[in-house]
Design an enzyme around this catalytic site. Structure first.
Site, PDB file in Angstrom:
ATOM      1  N   THR A   1      -2.714  28.949 -10.263  1.00 45.83           N
ATOM      2  CA  THR A   1      -3.082  29.544  -8.977  1.00 45.83           C
ATOM      3  C   THR A   1      -2.393  30.867  -8.693  1.00 45.83           C
ATOM      4  OG1 THR A   1      -1.388  28.143  -7.982  1.00 45.83           O
ATOM      5  CG2 THR A   1      -3.651  27.344  -7.899  1.00 45.83           C
TER       6      THR A   1
ATOM      7  N   ILE B   1      -0.049  25.950 -11.206  1.00 48.74           N
ATOM      8  CA  ILE B   1      -1.151  25.217 -11.842  1.00 48.74           C
ATOM      9  C   ILE B   1      -2.324  26.145 -12.139  1.00 48.74           C
ATOM     10  CG2 ILE B   1      -0.476  22.991 -10.910  1.00 48.74           C
ATOM     11  CD1 ILE B   1      -2.526  23.332  -8.712  1.00 48.74           C
TER      12      ILE B   1
ATOM     13  N   GLU C   1      -8.176  25.293  -1.628  1.00 48.79           N
ATOM     14  CA  GLU C   1      -9.158  24.232  -1.402  1.00 48.79           C
ATOM     15  C   GLU C   1     -10.203  24.609  -0.364  1.00 48.79           C
ATOM     16  OE1 GLU C   1      -7.073  20.106  -2.287  1.00 48.79           O
ATOM     17  OE2 GLU C   1      -5.827  21.347  -0.999  1.00 48.79           O
TER      18      GLU C   1
ATOM     19  N   PRO D   1      -4.491  39.751  -2.780  1.00 51.77           N
ATOM     20  CA  PRO D   1      -5.956  39.653  -2.751  1.00 51.77           C
ATOM     21  C   PRO D   1      -6.570  39.328  -4.104  1.00 51.77           C
ATOM     22  CG  PRO D   1      -5.210  41.542  -1.474  1.00 51.77           C
ATOM     23  CD  PRO D   1      -4.000  41.010  -2.186  1.00 51.77           C
TER      24      PRO D   1
END
Length: 726
Positions: free
Chosen positions: A470, A468, A682, A609
């Site tokens: 990410t 999505i 999140e 990272p």
């Protein structure tokens, strides 16, 4: 774990799918080249509550290119909800056009199918509806308080004795914090292309959870799940709005069946305000008791929110308050009011993003009342046991996040007394907040296909996981490269197809841990099987190329499955972090800006990272958006949203953001899962708004308890007790 491959786990490599995206070759839901495709446009109600009395479709049906006009009068009968106040989930059915009732402004009341997108949009405006409008739509939050109800058994929680804890406190604070309705607004509009073939449906849909989408579609249309295929190769953001199947998907599937051709539905940006979910408005009342030395004795968190008239979703704002601090006496309650607005659903860090604003603001207020450093107050009440579950944390580096962040940020330079750090006309303030996010880990299946091509092994990983935005393609490729011992350039990742092995989908910060461990399991199984076939010791290092040669094969495939261990179930598994913010407030106008932000996170093994940094930056930006501008206002007379485009629903842009430092703490947590991965996407948004509100208090001496924080609110707010006008 030690990386044995320079492009494997832990390396800050570029996204493997990046070139496809920047060249426009990554195929999103509305871009699949489906032959004979037609277009559909949903029609929205123009009342908040009532019934449809009559419909005139004549003009629309006679318009150029129109193939069908579908309303409740001729729609296919679908599986519908058997009761009101049905609690929805990510695999819940999505019936549409099943009656003449209207529950909220913008609800789909029809759909037009035409040869072109423009023809469908034009004809949709020609359908005439006559309504019997109810005189009492529930569109005012304050007027519905008496109708609040108890959502379910998970809505209330308590431990200890709150009254006893408050009686033991030397100081008590009680305040109410408000977070408004927000909308997700991913870059990619919600879209779907649906087609039927011999009783089977394929949906090219922008969905975060493939398996649950197939369940929802099959249950809605009452067909076997094996006859539903969902494909979402790339998803252009979701933030939770694409977790479940929304009604535009049902409209497309229904229309495709009725006209006998593939149908595309693209939800407009305006419709994304009324038809693809939202974050609820939450009114949260916090009460904290503490002794003079900073020891907490009591904590309560009561949330009042809203849901739609017939369906139930509760954002769990109190979840953070249950576990973050060492309060022996605690109480959390959640109540909902039925309102004539669309059904809310999960938005990035549901519960944590909003609940942490209330909790971390209240913690700051108590520290001020105790005349205690707010950083030290949090550290004083740290706990290594999740008192909510009565389980130890698998790891918890919250104190380390706070200490290291304070050093990096320069917290020691903070002035305790508000309004005393002045630079010209600017009042400067420092704020801090603690952050936490549950790190779920779910059963995941994967398949690896190996092929020996000119002395090199090429590997393909398949699973129905979704990316999505990410970086899933990248971290899965890195995992396969790591455990197969080959360069990442020799790994291909195929995602987002329900024909692939089942995963939990993207959401809830479980994606990275679940997907990568699934890929790891498949790769380990493949290597082990190839060794077993030739009686090679398990711990003997043999190149993958050599293994295939010794097995006298050029192609091989293997599946794998990863799931939580018994140790995982015995522990509470969370990611932790800390936010530090410096804000400057103009003392005359109330205009404010973010000068600096420091974010420190302890989220297990950082797979990449570079992509992890991007996730934190995105989270910080959304958290800043909560404080700066994001708010959806309801029109008080008709129940539509006043803010229904990016012209009036404002999100942060580059100039709104600050100089940002992101720090990842090394954390080895093998209880979380074999690879030691925790969720991070999140964690980045959690409590950011509180750190900014706390910084504004340190700058101005004014508490901002109602988001967003506008100049008008700042000018009108009084100074808090104990703050001196300087």
């Amino acid at each position: 774990m030690n990386t044995s491959n320079k492009t494997g786990v832990g390396a800050a490599i570029d996204r493997v799918e990046g070139h496809l995206k920047v060249t426009g070759k990554a195929t999103y839901a509305s871009e699949f080249p489906i032959e004979n495709k037609v277009y559909a446009q949903g029609i929205n109600s123009t009342i908040a509550k009532g019934t449809i009395v009559s419909i005139d479709t004549t003009e629309a049906e006679n318009a150029a290119g129109v193939l069908a006009v579908i309303t409740h009068k001729n729609a296919e009968k679908l599986n519908d909800f058997k009761k009101d106040r049905y609690q929805i989930a990510t695999d819940t059915i999505a019936p549409v056009l099943q009656s003449n009732k209207v529950h909220y402004y913008g609800e789909y009341v029809g759909v037009v199918v035409a040869e072109t997108f423009e023809q469908a949009q034009y004809a949709a405006r020609l359908v005439k509806f006559e309504y019997s409008k109810a005189s009492d739509p529930a569109i005012h939050f304050d007027k519905q308080r008496d109708n609040a109800f108890f959502p379910g058994e998970d809505s209330d929680y308590s431990r200890g004795d709150m009254e006893k804890g408050l009686a033991e406190a030397d100081e008590v604070i009680e305040q109410t914090y408000i977070t408004p309705i927000e909308h997700h607004h991913p870059m990619e509009l919600h879209a779907v292309i649906a087609e039927w073939n011999n009783g089977k449906v394929t949906a090219y849909a922008s969905q975060q959870m493939i398996e649950d989408a197939t369940i929802a579609i099959s249950d809605t249309f009452q067909i076997p799940q094996k006859d539903v295929r969902v494909i979402a190769a790339y998803v252009g953001g979701g933030f939770g709005s694409k977790l479940n199947v929304e009604r535009h998907v049902t409209l497309a599937v229904m229309a495709a069946k009725m006209v006998g051709r593939p149908v595309q539905v693209t939800v407009t940006r305006t419709q994304m305000f009324t038809n693809t979910g939202l974050r609820q408005k939450n009114e949260q009342t916090m009460k904290i008791g503490a002794k003079k030395d900073g020891t907490m004795t009591a904590l309560s968190h009561d949330t009042l929110s809203h849901t739609s008239p017939n369906l139930v979703y509760q954002e769990p704002c109190g979840m953070v308050s249950k576990m973050l601090y060492n309060s022996p006496n605690a109480k959390v309650t959640e109540r909902l009011m039925p309102m004539n607005l669309q059904t809310p659903f999960a938005m990035r860090a549901p519960g944590e993003a909003t609940g942490s604003f209330a909790l971390e603001s209240a913690m700051d207020e108590m520290a001020w009342k105790l005349k205690m450093d707010p950083l030290e107050f949090r550290i004083k009440n740290d706990t290594q046991t999740d008192l909510h579950k009565n389980q130890p944390f698998s790891s918890r580096l919250l104190v380390e996040c706070l200490r290291i962040g304070a050093e990096k940020f320069g917290w020691k330079n903070r002035k305790d007394q508000p309004r005393t750090n002045v630079k010209g006309n600017w009042l400067v303030g420092y704020g801090v907040s603690a952050a936490s996010r549950n790190s779920p880990y779910r059963k995941t299946h994967a398949k690896v296909l190996l092929e020996l091509v000119e002395e090199k092994v090429e590997a393909t990983i398949q699973m129905d996981a979704t990316d999505i935005g990410t970086g899933t393609y990248t971290i899965v490729a890195q995992t396969a490269a790591e455990y197969l011992g080959i360069p990442v350039e020799q790994v291909k990742v195929e995602l987002g197809d329900s024909n692939f092995p089942v995963t939990p989908g993207s959401g809830g910060s479980w994606g990275a841990a679940s997907y990568c461990n699934g890929a790891r399991a498949a790769c380990e199984n493949a290597v082990m099987k190839l060794k077993d076939n030739r009686s090679i010791p398990k711990d003997q290092k043999v190149a993958l190329t050599e293994l295939l040669k010794q097995n006298q094969i050029t192609k091989f495939e293997m599946t794998g499955m990863a799931e939580p261990s018994t140790e995982f179930e015995k522990h509470s598994v969370f990611s932790f972090g800390a936010n530090f913010a410096e804000v400057w407030v103009d003392k005359d106008t109330g205009m404010w800006r973010i000068e600096r932000m420091v974010n420190v996170g302890a989220a297990g093994k950082i797979l990449n990272p570079k992509t992890a940094y991007g996730q934190i930056i995105g989270g910080l930006t959304m958290g800043a958006g909560m404080a700066i501008a994001e708010k959806t206002d309801v029109e008080p007379n008709f129940g539509n949203f006043i803010t229904r485009s990016f012209a009036d629903y404002h999100v942060p842009v580059n100039l709104d953001m600050a100089n940002i430092d992101v720090i990842f703490l090394p954390e080895e947590d093998k209880i979380a899962n074999k690879m030691g991965i925790k969720g991070i996407g999140e964690l980045g948004i959690t409590s950011v708004a509180a750190s900014l509100a706390n910084a504004i208090f340190n700058a101005t001496g004014k508490r901002m308890r109602d988001l967003p924080i506008t100049p008008e609110k700042l000018i009108e707010a009084p100074l808090e007790p104990g703050v001196q006008e300087v």
